[in-house]
Design a protein around this motif. Structure first.
Motif, PDB file in Angstrom:
ATOM      1  N   UNK A 287       0.781  -0.976   0.114  1.00 28.49           N
ATOM      2  CA  UNK A 287       0.017   0.026   0.008  1.00 28.49           C
ATOM      3  C   UNK A 287       1.003   1.358   0.098  1.00 28.49           C
ATOM      4  N   UNK A 288       1.945   1.160   0.829  1.00 22.73           N
ATOM      5  CA  UNK A 288       2.901   2.324   0.848  1.00 22.73           C
ATOM      6  C   UNK A 288       3.452   2.669  -0.277  1.00 22.73           C
ATOM      7  N   UNK A 289       3.871   1.384  -0.976  1.00 25.35           N
ATOM      8  CA  UNK A 289       4.853   1.581  -2.335  1.00 25.35           C
ATOM      9  C   UNK A 289       3.643   2.134  -3.186  1.00 25.35           C
ATOM     10  N   UNK A 290       2.547   1.677  -3.570  1.00 24.05           N
ATOM     11  CA  UNK A 290       1.574   2.203  -4.645  1.00 24.05           C
ATOM     12  C   UNK A 290       1.521   3.838  -4.086  1.00 24.05           C
ATOM     13  N   UNK A 291       0.994   4.148  -2.956  1.00 25.72           N
ATOM     14  CA  UNK A 291       0.887   5.523  -2.675  1.00 25.72           C
ATOM     15  C   UNK A 291       1.601   6.410  -2.921  1.00 25.72           C
ATOM     16  N   UNK A 292       2.866   6.216  -2.384  1.00 26.16           N
ATOM     17  CA  UNK A 292       4.028   6.756  -2.288  1.00 26.16           C
ATOM     18  C   UNK A 292       4.573   7.075  -3.807  1.00 26.16           C
ATOM     19  N   UNK A 293       4.768   6.119  -4.549  1.00 26.29           N
ATOM     20  CA  UNK A 293       5.515   6.187  -5.663  1.00 26.29           C
ATOM     21  C   UNK A 293       4.527   6.465  -7.087  1.00 26.29           C
ATOM     22  N   UNK A 314       1.311  12.009 -20.261  1.00 22.71           N
ATOM     23  CA  UNK A 314       2.461  11.714 -21.486  1.00 22.71           C
ATOM     24  C   UNK A 314       3.065  12.919 -21.947  1.00 22.71           C
ATOM     25  N   UNK A 315       2.708  14.090 -21.624  1.00 19.82           N
ATOM     26  CA  UNK A 315       3.555  15.354 -21.909  1.00 19.82           C
ATOM     27  C   UNK A 315       4.612  15.186 -20.972  1.00 19.82           C
ATOM     28  N   UNK A 316       4.872  14.837 -20.081  1.00 16.89           N
ATOM     29  CA  UNK A 316       5.964  14.589 -19.058  1.00 16.89           C
ATOM     30  C   UNK A 316       6.618  13.679 -19.142  1.00 16.89           C
ATOM     31  N   UNK A 317       6.322  12.487 -19.422  1.00 14.98           N
ATOM     32  CA  UNK A 317       7.199  11.315 -19.504  1.00 14.98           C
ATOM     33  C   UNK A 317       7.693  10.727 -20.631  1.00 14.98           C
ATOM     34  N   UNK A 341      11.132  10.875  -7.943  1.00 14.70           N
ATOM     35  CA  UNK A 341      10.549   9.486  -7.592  1.00 14.70           C
ATOM     36  C   UNK A 341      11.902   8.612  -6.917  1.00 14.70           C
ATOM     37  N   UNK A 342      13.001   8.727  -8.019  1.00 15.80           N
ATOM     38  CA  UNK A 342      14.296   7.954  -7.674  1.00 15.80           C
ATOM     39  C   UNK A 342      15.138   8.451  -6.596  1.00 15.80           C
ATOM     40  N   UNK A 343      15.148   9.578  -6.762  1.00 17.27           N
ATOM     41  CA  UNK A 343      16.198  10.343  -5.793  1.00 17.27           C
ATOM     42  C   UNK A 343      15.750  10.755  -4.248  1.00 17.27           C
ATOM     43  N   UNK A 344      14.300  11.025  -4.266  1.00 17.42           N
ATOM     44  CA  UNK A 344      13.709  11.336  -3.051  1.00 17.42           C
ATOM     45  C   UNK A 344      12.712  10.490  -2.580  1.00 17.42           C
ATOM     46  N   UNK A 345      11.644  10.179  -3.528  1.00 15.39           N
ATOM     47  CA  UNK A 345      10.640   9.215  -2.779  1.00 15.39           C
ATOM     48  C   UNK A 345      11.116   7.895  -2.420  1.00 15.39           C
ATOM     49  N   UNK A 346      11.524   7.208  -3.400  1.00 14.39           N
ATOM     50  CA  UNK A 346      12.004   5.957  -2.946  1.00 14.39           C
ATOM     51  C   UNK A 346      13.150   5.710  -1.833  1.00 14.39           C
ATOM     52  N   UNK A 347      14.253   6.595  -1.927  1.00 17.80           N
ATOM     53  CA  UNK A 347      15.016   6.637  -0.514  1.00 17.80           C
ATOM     54  C   UNK A 347      14.251   6.858   0.919  1.00 17.80           C
ATOM     55  N   UNK A 358      12.259  -1.312  -9.147  1.00 13.68           N
ATOM     56  CA  UNK A 358      11.574  -2.055 -10.137  1.00 13.68           C
ATOM     57  C   UNK A 358       9.949  -1.892 -10.158  1.00 13.68           C
ATOM     58  N   UNK A 359       9.210  -1.372  -9.320  1.00 16.70           N
ATOM     59  CA  UNK A 359       8.003  -0.883  -9.228  1.00 16.70           C
ATOM     60  C   UNK A 359       8.059   0.440  -9.899  1.00 16.70           C
ATOM     61  N   UNK A 360       8.941   1.365  -9.645  1.00 11.04           N
ATOM     62  CA  UNK A 360       8.972   2.496 -10.089  1.00 11.04           C
ATOM     63  C   UNK A 360       9.291   2.716 -11.492  1.00 11.04           C
ATOM     64  N   UNK A 361      10.052   1.582 -11.992  1.00 14.70           N
ATOM     65  CA  UNK A 361      10.135   1.558 -13.636  1.00 14.70           C
ATOM     66  C   UNK A 361       8.914   1.144 -14.094  1.00 14.70           C
ATOM     67  N   UNK A 362       8.120   0.338 -13.675  1.00 11.28           N
ATOM     68  CA  UNK A 362       6.924  -0.011 -14.242  1.00 11.28           C
ATOM     69  C   UNK A 362       5.888   0.898 -14.319  1.00 11.28           C
ATOM     70  N   UNK A 363       5.878   1.693 -13.133  1.00 13.07           N
ATOM     71  CA  UNK A 363       5.056   3.028 -13.002  1.00 13.07           C
ATOM     72  C   UNK A 363       5.382   3.713 -14.415  1.00 13.07           C
ATOM     73  N   UNK A 364       6.601   4.269 -14.508  1.00 13.84           N
ATOM     74  CA  UNK A 364       7.159   5.101 -15.669  1.00 13.84           C
ATOM     75  C   UNK A 364       6.530   4.569 -17.022  1.00 13.84           C
ATOM     76  N   UNK A 365       6.517   3.386 -17.155  1.00 15.24           N
ATOM     77  CA  UNK A 365       6.308   2.695 -18.483  1.00 15.24           C
ATOM     78  C   UNK A 365       4.769   2.653 -18.554  1.00 15.24           C
TER      79      UNK A 365
END
Length: 515
Positions: A287-293, A314-317, A341-347, A358-365
């Motif tokens: 739950x934390x992983x989904x909400x935060x990332x 899509x204009x962003x990513x 995402x990768x430098x502040x949220x995940x850490x 890995x989850x964040x990479x899925x989210x980006x896709x």
């Protein structure tokens, strides 16, 4: 020549009816029913679904008209390319409207093969209704219907221990399983169903909370016309060779976490079928992983991106245009979202950092999906409450871990404040309130609760001083449940970022912060 109906081309498959499903909407059909279809194909589960229409009005007639056959249309990015996958779903035996055929509905409780109940009756569906009675046919509320159904089963099998059911409510609310259990027990007490039934329910039935993760736009995006002048749905049906009025579109990604003291994989072999499912005793991490990332990436980035001129996720990513209607990609917004995402949220999150990445990479896709355009102004709805749940924990936990204010998340707070830049509250065509705010020479409807809108309207009329505004917003305990000025350096950082946005404009300020 007109196409034949799906029911004239595709054969139904008879199997024991092992699952009762409350809800016939697009989400369950493209998430749960799609998975059960795969389970039937790849394992020895051999079970069909019976759908129950939870409200007086619904689409059960349309389901039965097609013999409960339909296709899922999964679309998204796969291996860097836009991909479409269709699947014909034939794991639904029948659909019942209990408001018309109550006897057929309640008789399902007497089925010895029945083992699971799934539901998605919206978050409002799991509420206690004190007016419900045991002899209502049916009860208006979902918990009422379910309690009467379980009691009928209890009596039909004389309280047999092996005839308990496993309930998996898929409503998008925290602790849906717990809330459903509470409602059922309250009905049991109010209806005087007796201690034997309550013991049977507590000991022989399992009510599981779960986390569901798949974007399901449903049928309406398929009405978009393509180059040949026909809708996507018409073109898809021509390729299939028959008409399907229940086409259901969704993204490729899926993930299901089911929380229970005991895994039921032996009876419902979702993992064995190769599906992205986890049976866990505690789903807090997921739950934390989904909400935060996933959600946090949206809320921390889209307000700045919108004010900088973007209109869609899509204009962003995306590094280039990926579909009709999108703006030119915003490189600064892309770097901001990626780095936040990768430098502040995940850490800031406790847990396996590689799993989180890995989850964040899925989210980006998933964000790149050209088939599901997601408007930033829609994501902005109720941003203050969203920021509190999705982003603020990343800020406070980052400060606790590192002893300093995270640069990009601090900027995202300033962007939130800048987004609420209006001074006048107006009423839309549906009677809803909004703060009329500005993006350059344009105005937009900033929608939130009335107290939030009133706070910003009054504050913006009073002052434009970034330091004063930052102090007032951060110290608003009604927003954040605490005074955020107590976190050393946060107020100063937000005030500086807000002043930069005011002086330079969001586009330049966003570019400067990611250098």
């Amino acid at each position: 020549m007109a196409l034949k109906s799906i029911k004239d081309v595709v054969k139904t498959v008879k199997r024991p009816e092992k699952i009762l499903q409350f809800g016939e909407g697009g989400f369950l059909r493209a998430f749960v029913d799609w998975q059960i279809d795969i389970v039937n194909e790849k394992t020895d589960f051999n079970g069909n679904i019976v759908i129950v229409q939870p409200l007086a009005k619904g689409m059960i007639d349309a389901m039965n008209e097609q013999n409960n056959l339909y296709n899922t249309v999964l679309r998204g990015m796969k291996d860097g390319k836009p991909t479409v996958e269709t699947r014909t779903i034939n794991s639904i035996s029948r659909s019942i409207n209990p408001y018309v055929n109550f006897d057929d509905y309640i008789k399902c409780a007497e089925n010895p093969d029945l083992r699971f109940i799934v539901s998605n009756t919206t978050e409002a569906g799991i509420q206690y209704d004190s007016s419900a009675k045991l002899d209502d046919k049916p009860q208006a509320s979902y918990p009422g219907k379910l309690t009467a159904f379980l009691y009928h089963r209890f009596k039909a099998f004389n309280g047999a221990h092996d005839k308990g059911l496993i309930l998996i409510p898929c409503e998008l609310s925290d602790d849906a399983g717990l809330n459903l259990r509470i409602c059922i027990l309250q009905h049991a007490r109010d209806w005087h169903l007796g201690p034997d039934f309550i013991n049977w329910f507590n000991n022989d039935c399992d009510v599981c909370s779960c986390l569901v993760d798949r974007i399901v736009p449903g049928y309406f995006p398929l009405l978009t016309k393509e180059e040949n002048g026909k809708t996507q749905a018409e073109n898809l049906c021509e390729k299939l060779g028959y008409e399907d009025k229940l086409l259901d579109s969704a993204e490729l990604f899926h993930f299901w976490v089911i929380e229970s003291a005991k895994s039921h994989e032996d009876e419902l072999p979702l993992v064995k079928a190769g599906l992205s499912v986890k049976w866990v005793q505690n789903m807090d991490y997921y739950h934390t992983r989904k909400v935060r990332i996933l959600n946090g990436a949206h809320t921390s980035s889209v307000l700045a991106a919108y004010l900088a001129g973007s209109n869609y996720v899509q204009d962003i990513v995306c590094s280039e245009k990926v579909g009709t209607g999108f703006n030119e990609p915003n490189a600064a917004a892309q770097k901001f979202m990626h780095d936040v995402i990768f430098n502040e949220i995940i850490p800031s999150i406790d847990g396996d950092q590689e799993d989180l990445k890995g989850y964040a990479n899925d989210v980006w896709t998933r964000f790149q999906n050209p088939f599901n355009p997601h408007r930033l102004i829609e994501i902005s709805l109720n941003s203050v409450a969203k920021y509190w749940t999705r982003c603020l924990p990343s800020i406070t936990q980052s400060i606790a871990k590192n002893g300093k204010v995270p640069k990009l998340l601090s900027f995202s707070m300033a962007a939130l404040i800048a987004f609420y830049n209006g001074t006048e509250i107006k009423t839309d065509e549906r009677g809803g309130k909004y703060l009329e705010s500005k993006r350059g020479d344009e105005t937009y409807q900033n929608k939130d609760t009335v107290p939030v809108l009133e706070f910003f309207a009054a504050l913006n009329k009073e002052t434009q001083d970034a330091k004063v505004i930052a102090n007032r917003v951060l110290s608003n305990v009604d927003f954040w449940k605490e005074d955020l000025t107590k976190y050393a350096g946060l107020e100063e950082s937000v005030a500086k970022n807000l002043a930069d946005i005011q002086a330079k404009g969001m586009k330049q300020a966003l570019s400067d912060i990611v250098k």
